[in-house]
Design an enzyme around this catalytic site. Structure first.
Site, PDB file in Angstrom:
ATOM      1  N   LYS A  13       0.762  -1.330   0.074  1.00  0.00           N
ATOM      2  CA  LYS A  13       0.086  -0.001  -0.083  1.00  0.00           C
ATOM      3  C   LYS A  13       0.882   1.382   0.085  1.00  0.00           C
ATOM      4  O   LYS A  13       0.665   2.183  -0.908  1.00  0.00           O
ATOM      5  CB  LYS A  13      -0.979   0.006   1.156  1.00  0.00           C
ATOM      6  CG  LYS A  13      -1.775  -1.059   1.493  1.00  0.00           C
ATOM      7  CD  LYS A  13      -2.674  -1.079   2.691  1.00  0.00           C
ATOM      8  CE  LYS A  13      -1.975  -1.011   3.982  1.00  0.00           C
ATOM      9  NZ  LYS A  13      -1.501  -2.556   4.290  1.00  0.00           N
ATOM     10  N   ARG A  87      -9.753   0.014   8.350  1.00  0.00           N
ATOM     11  CA  ARG A  87      -9.143  -1.197   8.567  1.00  0.00           C
ATOM     12  C   ARG A  87     -10.129  -2.267   9.240  1.00  0.00           C
ATOM     13  O   ARG A  87      -9.964  -3.342   9.376  1.00  0.00           O
ATOM     14  CB  ARG A  87      -8.063  -1.101   9.390  1.00  0.00           C
ATOM     15  CG  ARG A  87      -6.452  -1.349   8.837  1.00  0.00           C
ATOM     16  CD  ARG A  87      -5.429  -1.175   9.987  1.00  0.00           C
ATOM     17  NE  ARG A  87      -4.382  -1.756   9.716  1.00  0.00           N
ATOM     18  CZ  ARG A  87      -3.341  -1.123   9.140  1.00  0.00           C
ATOM     19  NH1 ARG A  87      -3.544  -0.168   8.288  1.00  0.00           N
ATOM     20  NH2 ARG A  87      -2.249  -1.864   8.844  1.00  0.00           N
ATOM     21  N   ARG A 126      11.722  -6.118   5.445  1.00  0.00           N
ATOM     22  CA  ARG A 126      11.672  -4.872   5.074  1.00  0.00           C
ATOM     23  C   ARG A 126      12.312  -3.873   6.224  1.00  0.00           C
ATOM     24  O   ARG A 126      12.697  -4.303   7.364  1.00  0.00           O
ATOM     25  CB  ARG A 126       9.943  -4.306   5.455  1.00  0.00           C
ATOM     26  CG  ARG A 126       9.940  -2.690   5.429  1.00  0.00           C
ATOM     27  CD  ARG A 126       8.580  -2.316   5.256  1.00  0.00           C
ATOM     28  NE  ARG A 126       7.523  -2.664   6.325  1.00  0.00           N
ATOM     29  CZ  ARG A 126       6.206  -2.670   6.221  1.00  0.00           C
ATOM     30  NH1 ARG A 126       5.712  -2.231   5.050  1.00  0.00           N
ATOM     31  NH2 ARG A 126       5.414  -3.045   7.114  1.00  0.00           N
ATOM     32  N   ARG A 159      11.336  -1.842  11.504  1.00  0.00           N
ATOM     33  CA  ARG A 159      10.227  -1.202  12.416  1.00  0.00           C
ATOM     34  C   ARG A 159       9.994  -2.111  13.335  1.00  0.00           C
ATOM     35  O   ARG A 159      10.033  -3.534  13.218  1.00  0.00           O
ATOM     36  CB  ARG A 159       9.162  -1.082  11.465  1.00  0.00           C
ATOM     37  CG  ARG A 159       8.693   0.167  10.925  1.00  0.00           C
ATOM     38  CD  ARG A 159       7.637   0.228   9.734  1.00  0.00           C
ATOM     39  NE  ARG A 159       6.365  -0.453  10.420  1.00  0.00           N
ATOM     40  CZ  ARG A 159       5.088  -0.437   9.275  1.00  0.00           C
ATOM     41  NH1 ARG A 159       5.316   0.057   8.046  1.00  0.00           N
ATOM     42  NH2 ARG A 159       4.290  -1.137   9.671  1.00  0.00           N
ATOM     43  N   ARG A 170      -0.243  -8.996  13.622  1.00  0.00           N
ATOM     44  CA  ARG A 170      -0.777  -8.203  12.258  1.00  0.00           C
ATOM     45  C   ARG A 170      -1.500  -8.961  11.460  1.00  0.00           C
ATOM     46  O   ARG A 170      -2.360  -8.551  11.000  1.00  0.00           O
ATOM     47  CB  ARG A 170       0.469  -7.253  11.897  1.00  0.00           C
ATOM     48  CG  ARG A 170       0.933  -6.391  12.623  1.00  0.00           C
ATOM     49  CD  ARG A 170       2.226  -5.821  12.417  1.00  0.00           C
ATOM     50  NE  ARG A 170       2.308  -5.085  10.993  1.00  0.00           N
ATOM     51  CZ  ARG A 170       3.269  -4.799  10.108  1.00  0.00           C
ATOM     52  NH1 ARG A 170       4.278  -5.632  10.700  1.00  0.00           N
ATOM     53  NH2 ARG A 170       3.119  -4.329   9.017  1.00  0.00           N
TER      54      ARG A 170
END
Ligand code: ADP
Ligand code: ZN
Length: 213
Positions: A13, A87, A126, A159, A170
């Site tokens: 996204k 969400r 990531r 992160r 998540r």
């Protein structure tokens, strides 16, 4: 046209929003980025958000909805992308109300479809720049110098919520709360599903085509 982008964590996204901003001049409204900025600035909102984000849970609806409403009050006529909001169905319903109060509308709800195996490696690999927010991946998009941002020289880190145990929460939160939005926007006739399991340029071309550009 205003659009919203949704999909699992790691579906791309943020990357697609960035392309839409750069190439089609959309204004990006990323609730995740807004929360991270609030955390960085040590505001009360940031403190509230962090306790949920670090666990991979959703920040309470009332907090998110209030924040988005404030941004929507200050658009100055720009077309926007909602990235990471709504969400869950309650947020989607609240969004519908806020938009109609402001005489705004979402034209399309773009769902980025990525198989779960791909999501895990995207998320664990990531890395992000602490200073400018640039996003890298240890395998598919490494920095030239380890730990140093190519564009600003800032420190590149993982992160907190990209650690493996948090990722599991998540993904579960996504499956339970966010995936039902597909049906929600389908029944409103706004759903567009795009294959997100391709390189970002290819995905972008498909999104552009869906927007008639
Ligand atoms: P990703 O989509 O990869 O999980 P985001 O940056 O969009 O990353 O979101 C990171 C975290 O911020 C989420 O796990 C959640 O805790 C919080 N968050 C972001 N958007 C929302 C939202 N609309 N409602 C509740 N929490 C949110
Ligand atoms: Zn940087």
């Amino acid at each position: 046209m205003n659009i919203l982008l949704f999909g699992a964590p790691g579906a791309g996204k943020g990357t697609q929003s960035e392309l839409l901003v750069k190439k089609l001049s959309f204004l990006q409204i990323s609730t995740g980025d807004l929360f991270r900025a609030a955390i960085k600035n040590k505001t009360a909102l940031g403190q509230t958000a962090q306790s949920y984000m670090d666990k991979g849970e959703l920040v309470p609806d009332s907090v998110v909805i209030g924040m988005v409403d404030e941004v929507l009050a200050n658009l100055n006529g720009k077309n926007f992308i909602l990235d990471g909001f709504p969400r869950n169905v309650a947020q989607a319903e609240a969004l519908g109300k806020i938009l109609s109060q402001r005489q705004l509308e979402i034209g399309k709800a773009v769902f980025l479809e990525v198989p779960s195996e791909a999501l895990l490696s995207r998320l664990t690999g990531r890395r992000v720049c602490k200073s400018c927010g640039a996003v890298y991946h240890i395998a598919s998009k490494p920095t030239h110098k380890t730990g140093v941002c190519d564009s600003c020289g800032g420190e590149v880190i993982q992160r907190n919520d990209d650690k493996e145990d948090v990722i599991a929460t998540r993904l579960k939160t996504y499956a339970e709360s966010t995936a039902p939005l597909k049906q929600y926007y389908k029944s409103l006739g706004k759903l567009v599903a795009v294959d997100g399991d391709r390189n970002s340029e290819e995905v972008f071309v498909s999104i552009k085509a869906e927007l008639g550009k």
